[in-house]
Design an enzyme around this catalytic site. Structure first.
Site, PDB file in Angstrom:
ATOM      1  N   ASP A   1     -24.022  35.704  -0.606  1.00  0.00           N
ATOM      2  CA  ASP A   1     -23.171  36.481  -1.492  1.00  0.00           C
ATOM      3  C   ASP A   1     -23.028  35.697  -2.790  1.00  0.00           C
ATOM      4  O   ASP A   1     -22.213  34.792  -2.907  1.00  0.00           O
ATOM      5  CB  ASP A   1     -21.814  36.714  -0.838  1.00  0.00           C
ATOM      6  CG  ASP A   1     -20.865  37.515  -1.716  1.00  0.00           C
ATOM      7  OD1 ASP A   1     -21.228  37.800  -2.878  1.00  0.00           O
ATOM      8  OD2 ASP A   1     -19.769  37.847  -1.251  1.00  0.00           O
TER       9      ASP A   1
ATOM     10  N   TYR B   1     -14.446  35.974   1.366  1.00  0.00           N
ATOM     11  CA  TYR B   1     -14.173  37.342   0.922  1.00  0.00           C
ATOM     12  C   TYR B   1     -15.453  37.917   0.347  1.00  0.00           C
ATOM     13  O   TYR B   1     -16.044  37.350  -0.571  1.00  0.00           O
ATOM     14  CB  TYR B   1     -13.069  37.359  -0.135  1.00  0.00           C
ATOM     15  CG  TYR B   1     -12.744  38.740  -0.634  1.00  0.00           C
ATOM     16  CD1 TYR B   1     -12.015  39.626   0.153  1.00  0.00           C
ATOM     17  CD2 TYR B   1     -13.186  39.170  -1.878  1.00  0.00           C
ATOM     18  CE1 TYR B   1     -11.721  40.911  -0.295  1.00  0.00           C
ATOM     19  CE2 TYR B   1     -12.894  40.441  -2.341  1.00  0.00           C
ATOM     20  CZ  TYR B   1     -12.165  41.312  -1.545  1.00  0.00           C
ATOM     21  OH  TYR B   1     -11.887  42.582  -1.995  1.00  0.00           O
TER      22      TYR B   1
ATOM     23  N   LYS C   1     -20.543  40.695 -11.178  1.00  0.00           N
ATOM     24  CA  LYS C   1     -19.838  39.974 -12.235  1.00  0.00           C
ATOM     25  C   LYS C   1     -20.733  39.673 -13.440  1.00  0.00           C
ATOM     26  O   LYS C   1     -20.917  40.528 -14.295  1.00  0.00           O
ATOM     27  CB  LYS C   1     -19.185  38.714 -11.661  1.00  0.00           C
ATOM     28  CG  LYS C   1     -18.145  39.028 -10.578  1.00  0.00           C
ATOM     29  CD  LYS C   1     -17.404  37.812 -10.109  1.00  0.00           C
ATOM     30  CE  LYS C   1     -16.473  38.126  -8.956  1.00  0.00           C
ATOM     31  NZ  LYS C   1     -15.317  38.944  -9.299  1.00  0.00           N
TER      32      LYS C   1
END
Length: 427
Positions: free
Chosen positions: A236, A141, A264
């Protein structure tokens, strides 16, 4: 678990009662957790119950909720103005720190989310190579941009959604899927489509299909293969960046990608993302180059101040050793609980990131992750929450520790895990 008085209100004004599908607890048979406040390693729900938090805002909270140094930096920044729509010194300082810390990044562009970062990195890769197709891993994802909603993990896996309506077939055709930790599956795609492939994008440690570490040689082969075939390698690190190691997962595995996406931790809990790479590649981004990407609130002073405070504190000696030791204790504790209850548990960790599957043997890819006992997970999750432990409401999400999770909290959690699994198996 009694229904929250806020559930009906939220359902009447927000789709599914939440603003992100991963916050829904329907897959584990409950209402969303409505949080009143957070401090250290704990969340307090609107009902007043206190829970040890292993979601940590999906990995964004590294030092602990409401960390005093971070909170003070935010307060000082707010006093100078929430947003300017112009460049500020904090943007430059955070960019300088990211470039100093991340081996492959010489220039960085801040955005407002991990999705923006990955979407922009793919656009840049396509522009740099003159190719249109990308390769992602099954179950990986990378945000909700159209090109990533092909065989996605995270909430899509939890809800059983194989793709998404609204994504044109013409766009979906440009995304090919390989199998994480399976070199041959990637090599086959390059054999069939090599001249069309702009990039391979991968989480170096899978975190959105459950926690799955890379096997020796897999990421190294992705690096050599993309170089040989003229494609770019995108790591990622929205989840792993500054979470598994100070200089990112790429430093931990010894592989430097062409482009790195971050999020994040880099925002200290605020909506911040970033992507970066060599000066040659990043010089293609507008206004220096012709690849357009913009954001009204990108680099706003308050999120930049929060990110700076976190990354400066993260350079403290011993932080990542503590995180790694404590997440390792949790992984071992879960496996021990499984052994005691006669349940197969496969658990692993890296830095402040960990996870487990109710499945025998190491899990190496999403196909194996889907073979885990999801019904047992539902019962275990409910029991753990009743005992005061919060885990993500999905077997396909990683878990996280912060520096606020002391050894005592970890030890108590391990004991509660054993109790929760005993309850879950006593049916």
């Amino acid at each position: 678990m009694s229904a929250s008085p806020l559930a009906a209100r939220s359902l009447s004004v927000m789709p599914g009662g939440v603003n992100s599908p991963v916050r829904a607890f329907g897959s584990v048979g409950g209402d969303p957790l409505f949080v009143r406040e957070a401090d250290g390693a704990f969340l307090t729900g609107h009902d007043g119950r206190r829970l040890v938090d292993y979601v940590m805002s999906w990995g964004a909270i590294l030092l602990g909720h409401n960390h005093p140094t971070v909170a003070e930096s935010i307060r000082r920044a707010v006093e100078r103005g929430v947003t300017y729509g112009m460049t500020c010194e904090a943007e430059i300082e955070l960019a300088e720190l990211v470039v100093e810390l991340v081996p492959s990044v010489e220039m960085v562009r801040f955005v407002n989310s991990g999705t923006e970062a990955t979407m922009s990195a793919v656009r840049l890769a396509r522009a740099a190579t003159g190719r249109n197709m990308i390769v992602k891993m099954d179950g990986g994802y990378h945000g909700h941009a159209d090109c990533f909603l092909v065989s996605g993990g995270s909430g899509m896996a939890t809800l059983g959604i194989p793709g998404s309506p609204g994504v044109p077939a013409e766009l979906a055709r440009l995304t090919l899927t390989a199998t994480f930790n399976d070199v041959e599956s990637v090599e086959r795609l390059f054999d069939d489509h090599g001249d069309e492939l702009a990039a391979v994008i991968v989480e170096p440690f899978f975190g959105n299909a459950g926690f799955i570490p890379p096997q020796e040689g897999f990421l190294q082969r992705l690096r050599s293969l993309t170089t040989e075939r003229g494609a770019l390698l995108i790591f990622d690190e929205v989840m792993t960046g500054f979470r598994v190691q100070l200089r990112g997962a790429q430093s931990l595995v010894g592989v430097e990608p062409d482009l790195t996406t971050m999020g994040k931790v880099i925002g200290g809990g605020f909506p911040v993302g970033a992507y970066g790479g060599s000066k040659d590649l990043m010089a293609r981004i507008a206004p220096a180059g012709s690849v357009y990407q913009a954001g009204t609130l990108s680099g706003s002073p308050v999120p930049m101040a929060a990110g700076l405070a976190v990354l400066r504190a993260a350079q403290e000696d011993g932080l990542y050793e503590r995180l790694d030791r404590r997440s390792g204790m949790l992984a071992e504790g879960m496996e021990a609980a499984g052994s005691k209850c006669g349940v197969p548990v496969s658990a692993d960790h890296a830095g402040g990131m960990w996870g487990f599957f109710f499945h025998d043997g190491p899990v190496t890819n999403f196909s194996e992750a889907k073979q885990c006992d999801t019904e047992l997970f539902v019962r275990f999750h409910r029991a753990a929450r009743e005992l005061g432990i919060l885990l993500a409401p999905s077997p396909f999400e990683a878990a996280f520790v912060s520096d606020a999770h002391t050894d005592d909290i970890i030890a108590e959690t391990i004991d509660l895990f054993a109790q929760a699994l005993a309850r879950a198996t006593a049916v």
